[in-house]
Design a protein around this motif. Sequence first.
Motif, PDB file in Angstrom:
ATOM      1  N   PRO A   1      35.779  45.123  -9.591  1.00 34.11           N
ATOM      2  CA  PRO A   1      35.925  43.877  -8.831  1.00 34.11           C
ATOM      3  C   PRO A   1      36.453  44.134  -7.418  1.00 34.11           C
ATOM      4  CG  PRO A   1      36.890  43.670 -11.030  1.00 34.11           C
ATOM      5  CD  PRO A   1      36.579  45.120 -10.826  1.00 34.11           C
ATOM      6  N   ALA A   2      36.026  43.262  -6.503  1.00 32.25           N
ATOM      7  CA  ALA A   2      36.496  43.274  -5.111  1.00 32.25           C
ATOM      8  C   ALA A   2      36.237  44.616  -4.424  1.00 32.25           C
ATOM      9  CB  ALA A   2      37.977  42.924  -5.043  1.00 32.25           C
ATOM     10  N   LYS A   3      35.114  45.262  -4.743  1.00 33.30           N
ATOM     11  CA  LYS A   3      34.734  46.518  -4.115  1.00 33.30           C
ATOM     12  C   LYS A   3      33.385  46.361  -3.428  1.00 33.30           C
ATOM     13  CE  LYS A   3      38.280  48.846  -5.703  1.00 33.30           C
ATOM     14  NZ  LYS A   3      39.343  49.325  -4.805  1.00 33.30           N
TER      15      LYS A   3
ATOM     16  N   PRO B   1      43.807  40.345 -12.443  1.00 30.32           N
ATOM     17  CA  PRO B   1      44.336  41.720 -12.529  1.00 30.32           C
ATOM     18  C   PRO B   1      44.221  42.259 -13.954  1.00 30.32           C
ATOM     19  CG  PRO B   1      45.818  40.317 -11.269  1.00 30.32           C
ATOM     20  CD  PRO B   1      44.799  39.407 -11.878  1.00 30.32           C
ATOM     21  N   GLU B   2      43.976  43.537 -14.046  1.00 28.51           N
ATOM     22  CA  GLU B   2      43.891  44.198 -15.351  1.00 28.51           C
ATOM     23  C   GLU B   2      45.220  44.804 -15.772  1.00 28.51           C
ATOM     24  OE1 GLU B   2      40.615  46.919 -15.843  1.00 28.51           O
ATOM     25  OE2 GLU B   2      39.437  45.812 -14.356  1.00 28.51           O
ATOM     26  N   GLY B   3      46.119  45.030 -14.823  1.00 28.07           N
ATOM     27  CA  GLY B   3      47.394  45.660 -15.131  1.00 28.07           C
ATOM     28  C   GLY B   3      48.566  44.730 -14.878  1.00 28.07           C
ATOM     29  N   PRO B   4      49.690  44.937 -15.588  1.00 28.58           N
ATOM     30  CA  PRO B   4      50.878  44.102 -15.372  1.00 28.58           C
ATOM     31  C   PRO B   4      51.668  44.599 -14.163  1.00 28.58           C
ATOM     32  CG  PRO B   4      51.310  45.716 -17.074  1.00 28.58           C
ATOM     33  CD  PRO B   4      49.880  45.926 -16.664  1.00 28.58           C
TER      34      PRO B   4
ATOM     35  N   ALA C   1      47.145  49.781  -7.803  1.00 27.21           N
ATOM     36  CA  ALA C   1      46.146  49.309  -6.842  1.00 27.21           C
ATOM     37  C   ALA C   1      44.755  49.214  -7.469  1.00 27.21           C
ATOM     38  CB  ALA C   1      46.116  50.229  -5.631  1.00 27.21           C
ATOM     39  N   ASP C   2      44.414  50.151  -8.360  1.00 29.64           N
ATOM     40  CA  ASP C   2      43.072  50.145  -8.944  1.00 29.64           C
ATOM     41  C   ASP C   2      42.925  49.110 -10.051  1.00 29.64           C
ATOM     42  OD1 ASP C   2      44.862  51.529 -10.536  1.00 29.64           O
ATOM     43  OD2 ASP C   2      43.329  52.838 -11.380  1.00 29.64           O
ATOM     44  N   LEU C   3      44.022  48.413 -10.396  1.00 32.46           N
ATOM     45  CA  LEU C   3      43.963  47.397 -11.443  1.00 32.46           C
ATOM     46  C   LEU C   3      44.221  45.988 -10.915  1.00 32.46           C
ATOM     47  CD1 LEU C   3      45.910  49.215 -14.321  1.00 32.46           C
ATOM     48  CD2 LEU C   3      43.441  49.116 -13.950  1.00 32.46           C
ATOM     49  N   ARG C   4      44.340  45.847  -9.595  1.00 37.88           N
ATOM     50  CA  ARG C   4      44.637  44.520  -9.040  1.00 37.88           C
ATOM     51  C   ARG C   4      43.392  43.635  -9.000  1.00 37.88           C
ATOM     52  NH1 ARG C   4      48.515  46.426  -3.939  1.00 37.88           N
ATOM     53  NH2 ARG C   4      49.972  47.634  -5.236  1.00 37.88           N
TER      54      ARG C   4
ATOM     55  N   ILE D   1      59.026  37.148 -18.451  1.00 34.32           N
ATOM     56  CA  ILE D   1      57.741  37.826 -18.280  1.00 34.32           C
ATOM     57  C   ILE D   1      57.209  37.510 -16.883  1.00 34.32           C
ATOM     58  CG2 ILE D   1      57.198  37.743 -20.739  1.00 34.32           C
ATOM     59  CD1 ILE D   1      55.155  35.537 -20.071  1.00 34.32           C
ATOM     60  N   ILE D   2      56.476  38.451 -16.303  1.00 33.23           N
ATOM     61  CA  ILE D   2      55.905  38.291 -14.964  1.00 33.23           C
ATOM     62  C   ILE D   2      54.429  38.657 -15.035  1.00 33.23           C
ATOM     63  CG2 ILE D   2      55.999  38.995 -12.545  1.00 33.23           C
ATOM     64  CD1 ILE D   2      58.906  39.707 -12.936  1.00 33.23           C
ATOM     65  N   GLN D   3      53.587  37.820 -14.415  1.00 28.98           N
ATOM     66  CA  GLN D   3      52.143  38.050 -14.364  1.00 28.98           C
ATOM     67  C   GLN D   3      51.663  37.926 -12.925  1.00 28.98           C
ATOM     68  OE1 GLN D   3      51.725  34.953 -17.581  1.00 28.98           O
ATOM     69  NE2 GLN D   3      49.984  36.249 -18.143  1.00 28.98           N
ATOM     70  N   ALA D   4      50.791  38.863 -12.529  1.00 30.04           N
ATOM     71  CA  ALA D   4      50.214  38.826 -11.184  1.00 30.04           C
ATOM     72  C   ALA D   4      48.980  37.935 -11.185  1.00 30.04           C
ATOM     73  CB  ALA D   4      49.862  40.230 -10.718  1.00 30.04           C
ATOM     74  N   LYS D   5      48.734  37.278 -10.039  1.00 34.91           N
ATOM     75  CA  LYS D   5      47.595  36.382  -9.907  1.00 34.91           C
ATOM     76  C   LYS D   5      46.743  36.763  -8.703  1.00 34.91           C
ATOM     77  CE  LYS D   5      49.481  32.064 -11.857  1.00 34.91           C
ATOM     78  NZ  LYS D   5      49.774  30.637 -11.546  1.00 34.91           N
TER      79      LYS D   5
END
Length: 585
Positions: free
Chosen positions: A203-205, A235-238, A261-264, A316-320
Amino acid sequence: MVVLGIRHLPLCCSLLLCLLLGCVATEGIITTVGTDATLLCNYDAKYYGKLPVCWGRGAIPNSGCSNEVIRSDGTSVVHRLTERYLLMGNLGEGNVSLTIRQVEESDSGTYGCRVNIPGWFNDHKHQVTLTVVAGRPDPLMVQTREVKERSVTIRWNPVFDGGRPITSYMVDLKNKQTSWNTEARTKVLNPELTEVTLVDLRPAKSYNIRMFVINSIGMSEASNVLTITTKEAAPEGPPLDMRMEALTPHSIKVTWKPPSADLRNGVLQSYSISYREFDPVGMQFKRWQHKSVTATRELESIVLSNLKPSTKYGVIIQAKTKAGIGPASTAPLCATLDEVHTTSEVVTVTPTSTDTTMQREDTSSFTTAVESVTDATDWEQSTTSITSVPPDPPVVELKEVTDNSISLFWTPAFEGDSPITGYYLEYKALNASWDYTKTVVDFSPNQTEATIIEINPSTYNIRMFARNSLGTSKPSNVLSITTGRTGHQKNDSATTVSSGTVSSGTVSSGTVSSGTVSPDAAVIVNGSHNGHLAAIVMTVVLVVLIVAIVTTWQIRRVTQKEGSLSLWVSNGALRYRGSESLQEL
């Protein structure tokens, strides 16, 4: 003089013969299939005026043109074999050159031009040998049909094949920042295709795509180069390195870093922070509370305030990204300070070997409680009950696997209470989760087959859904497909798993066929074979038992009727003694 005349006698005879019969000028032209060929022929119209002319195939005869293809009266064309034959020169100036449009290999041969000049043996004759050879196909003009998070669908219109049937296509894909020396090249063997989907992109590449057409002569020039940027995804990673520190009896500071960075999978927009109080008496959590922090730095932080003293909290924290929310990062429970304490407690995301038993129990309880939260992307989301019937899922089957090219087809099922409006395919790595790493490819309602190019050969899962105006079907059977090997057939490259059934490339309840699958899938296949063996043995035993019961009953019936019955075997044949027919047995 006499001696000189004798020496040149042969030349004089040749000139006389040429004058009597008419000399023919000859030349040769070589061209490729699909081009326009022009065969030259001119005469002096200023001297002779406008004269009749004809073109024919084969050697020029004594009069006229053999196998005439076109004829002119000196002013305009009065006859032509087909519209492909043209006199495009200026007839008034004596340019009667023949142009053949879009030549084919069958156009090869000798062509003769005859200009009818008044008088005996005056005709101007010109002969041309045309050789038409097949060439490479014309290059494609490639267009983008659809770009998604992890896939792109491209299409093209058929082009001239160069005089030989197109045998395959070549697709090159590379990162936009790299050279073509690093491209991933895939050969597509179906020459009838006009569309293909490339999957397993990031994604986003940004990527560059080009194509080539291949026939038996060779490969075409490169097509136009497409530059595409895939859409963002959740995102695929926490978030990383999450830490919690009790600052006061009423506040806790939480710090973290962005996901790898590769999982954002795009530009991080914000972080969702969810926290709640842990009740040690009832050993349960209370209601979630939520906050949001804009993503701006490589080290983010927030202070949770208005908390209770000496109370444990889970966070818990999740990136968006703009496409969605990613998996959660968690840490062990952190307790606020007591009213009389001034020291602070720091809890890190990585438990150490010196953690207390109570901390481990609290972390385990909190992690279990978090599972129900991380599945949601909207904390206030409500559900709506739909009573209408959505469509049934299609049945997906593998058609062919060639290197990293996958050809699929599917059979539509019951469409529900509304016509099917389309299908979509989900595609992920074997060990990945459907939630964060799947690729989605859409198809029209009339489409029942597709070819997919897998950029990174491996083993993948594929499933499909049907859609109508009332909803989406349940997932179809799941194909496990291994790419990157040559010579795959339908039965040695895919395993279908559906409703407890494992089969190779097909869906059949209770049927197991051999296939190349992952180790876990192989265990399922072996277990199913043992189940089949047991079922066969039980069936045979049951049949033998039934036959024995029926035979015993018949023998007793006959015995009661006659009083005796003797059976014996003689020379391998069954014999009996008694008056009753043995047919009753």
